[in-house]
Design a protein around this motif. Structure first.
Motif, PDB file in Angstrom:
ATOM      1  N   ALA A 152      71.832 -25.373  25.415  1.00 32.32           N
ATOM      2  CA  ALA A 152      72.640 -26.337  26.155  1.00 32.32           C
ATOM      3  C   ALA A 152      73.201 -25.768  27.457  1.00 32.32           C
ATOM      4  N   ILE A 153      72.406 -24.975  28.168  1.00 30.31           N
ATOM      5  CA  ILE A 153      72.802 -24.487  29.481  1.00 30.31           C
ATOM      6  C   ILE A 153      71.692 -24.826  30.464  1.00 30.31           C
ATOM      7  N   ASN A 154      71.990 -24.687  31.746  1.00 32.11           N
ATOM      8  CA  ASN A 154      71.001 -25.097  32.753  1.00 32.11           C
ATOM      9  C   ASN A 154      69.815 -24.127  32.819  1.00 32.11           C
ATOM     10  N   ASP A 155      68.765 -24.593  33.451  1.00 34.35           N
ATOM     11  CA  ASP A 155      67.518 -23.822  33.512  1.00 34.35           C
ATOM     12  C   ASP A 155      67.679 -22.486  34.235  1.00 34.35           C
ATOM     13  N   ARG A 156      68.535 -22.445  35.264  1.00 38.78           N
ATOM     14  CA  ARG A 156      68.728 -21.173  35.969  1.00 38.78           C
ATOM     15  C   ARG A 156      69.298 -20.120  35.028  1.00 38.78           C
ATOM     16  N   ALA A 157      70.299 -20.497  34.236  1.00 42.12           N
ATOM     17  CA  ALA A 157      70.919 -19.552  33.307  1.00 42.12           C
ATOM     18  C   ALA A 157      69.940 -19.136  32.208  1.00 42.12           C
ATOM     19  N   ILE A 158      69.167 -20.082  31.694  1.00 39.23           N
ATOM     20  CA  ILE A 158      68.163 -19.762  30.668  1.00 39.23           C
ATOM     21  C   ILE A 158      67.127 -18.797  31.237  1.00 39.23           C
ATOM     22  N   THR A 159      66.630 -19.098  32.426  1.00 35.86           N
ATOM     23  CA  THR A 159      65.617 -18.256  33.069  1.00 35.86           C
ATOM     24  C   THR A 159      66.128 -16.831  33.232  1.00 35.86           C
ATOM     25  N   PHE A 160      67.336 -16.694  33.775  1.00 37.09           N
ATOM     26  CA  PHE A 160      67.879 -15.361  34.032  1.00 37.09           C
ATOM     27  C   PHE A 160      68.157 -14.614  32.733  1.00 37.09           C
ATOM     28  N   ALA A 161      68.780 -15.274  31.761  1.00 34.52           N
ATOM     29  CA  ALA A 161      69.106 -14.619  30.486  1.00 34.52           C
ATOM     30  C   ALA A 161      67.848 -14.102  29.798  1.00 34.52           C
ATOM     31  N   ARG A 162      66.843 -14.924  29.740  1.00 37.54           N
ATOM     32  CA  ARG A 162      65.617 -14.512  29.042  1.00 37.54           C
ATOM     33  C   ARG A 162      64.831 -13.474  29.836  1.00 37.54           C
ATOM     34  N   ALA A 163      64.850 -13.563  31.161  1.00 34.55           N
ATOM     35  CA  ALA A 163      64.181 -12.546  31.986  1.00 34.55           C
ATOM     36  C   ALA A 163      64.881 -11.195  31.839  1.00 34.55           C
ATOM     37  N   LEU A 164      66.208 -11.200  31.790  1.00 33.24           N
ATOM     38  CA  LEU A 164      66.944  -9.958  31.550  1.00 33.24           C
ATOM     39  C   LEU A 164      66.574  -9.366  30.199  1.00 33.24           C
ATOM     40  N   ALA A 165      66.545 -10.212  29.171  1.00 30.26           N
ATOM     41  CA  ALA A 165      66.210  -9.727  27.833  1.00 30.26           C
ATOM     42  C   ALA A 165      64.824  -9.075  27.811  1.00 30.26           C
ATOM     43  N   ARG A 166      63.867  -9.705  28.475  1.00 31.24           N
ATOM     44  CA  ARG A 166      62.522  -9.104  28.546  1.00 31.24           C
ATOM     45  C   ARG A 166      62.563  -7.765  29.272  1.00 31.24           C
ATOM     46  N   ALA A 167      63.263  -7.709  30.388  1.00 32.13           N
ATOM     47  CA  ALA A 167      63.321  -6.489  31.193  1.00 32.13           C
ATOM     48  C   ALA A 167      64.013  -5.340  30.466  1.00 32.13           C
ATOM     49  N   PHE A 168      64.993  -5.672  29.630  1.00 31.37           N
ATOM     50  CA  PHE A 168      65.760  -4.643  28.929  1.00 31.37           C
ATOM     51  C   PHE A 168      65.332  -4.477  27.470  1.00 31.37           C
ATOM     52  N   GLY A 169      64.298  -5.200  27.058  1.00 26.87           N
ATOM     53  CA  GLY A 169      63.798  -5.069  25.691  1.00 26.87           C
ATOM     54  C   GLY A 169      64.766  -5.558  24.632  1.00 26.87           C
ATOM     55  N   SER A 170      65.511  -6.603  24.950  1.00 28.61           N
ATOM     56  CA  SER A 170      66.495  -7.162  24.017  1.00 28.61           C
ATOM     57  C   SER A 170      65.957  -8.421  23.355  1.00 28.61           C
ATOM     58  N   PRO A 171      66.462  -8.739  22.161  1.00 23.17           N
ATOM     59  CA  PRO A 171      66.095 -10.012  21.538  1.00 23.17           C
ATOM     60  C   PRO A 171      66.665 -11.188  22.333  1.00 23.17           C
TER      61      PRO A 171
END
Length: 185
Positions: A152-171
């Motif tokens: 339930a958040i906007n696409d920009r926040a989803i994109t950034f959160a998930r891209a960070l997780a991929r970059a840092f190897g986080s779930p």
């Protein structure tokens, strides 16, 4: 750490349709500068020195700001510096719930510890228990998936959160069970 955060943000948004935004450190104070009308001009989110928390917090403000706000210097927001009165602090806490909730999500995505900021050290007012609870509740709402399975958040926040997780190897950082009120101290 901070360089990787900047790289992830810029990959997501520097060339994105109409967003044309970069995250830049090294400043004494955070500030948002919308692009001017000159060809090649970009929107710039400036964060304090090379602090990862400042980068994530300012990116969170950008994610919260709507299109109209992103056309205004510093999003057109009210800001009172350190030394706010109790009434001003209450207003600060009211408007900071959403950006600090996103900052927490972004911090988890990077594997960093999140600290609630009352941003009022001179007055000796730390974050209130209600502020902490409101941030936690907002994170729970952000992570809640309506019918389509999308947070339930906007696409920009989803994109950034998930891209960070991929970059840092986080779930996946958009899982509500990853956030506990007790973690806010």
């Amino acid at each position: 750490m901070t360089e990787r955060i900047v790289t992830v943000f810029d990959r997501c948004f520097s060339d994105a349709e109409g967003l044309n935004t970069r995250l830049v450190g090294g400043y004494e104070e955070p500030y948002y500068r919308p692009a001017d009308r000159a060809p090649g001009s970009v929107h710039q989110i400036e964060f304090t020195r090379d602090y990862a928390a400042s980068a994530l917090h300012e990116a969170a403000h950008w994610c919260v700001a709507g299109a109209e706000r992103r056309r205004q210097p510093d999003y057109g927001y009210w800001y009172a510096p350190d030394g706010r009165s109790a009434a001003q602090q209450a207003e600060f806490e009211r408007v900071e719930v959403k950006p600090q909730a996103l900052e927490w999500i972004f911090s988890v995505a990077c594997g960093l510890r999140f600290r609630v900021s009352a941003d009022n050290l001179d007055a000796g007012l730390g974050p209130s228990p209600a502020f902490k609870r409101n941030i936690w509740q907002q994170v729970q709402r952000y992570c809640k998936c309506p019918g389509e399975g999308k947070p339930a958040i906007n696409d920009r926040a989803i994109t950034f959160a998930r891209a960070l997780a991929r970059a840092f190897g986080s779930p996946d950082p958009l899982r509500a069970e990853r956030y506990r009120l007790e973690d806010l101290g």
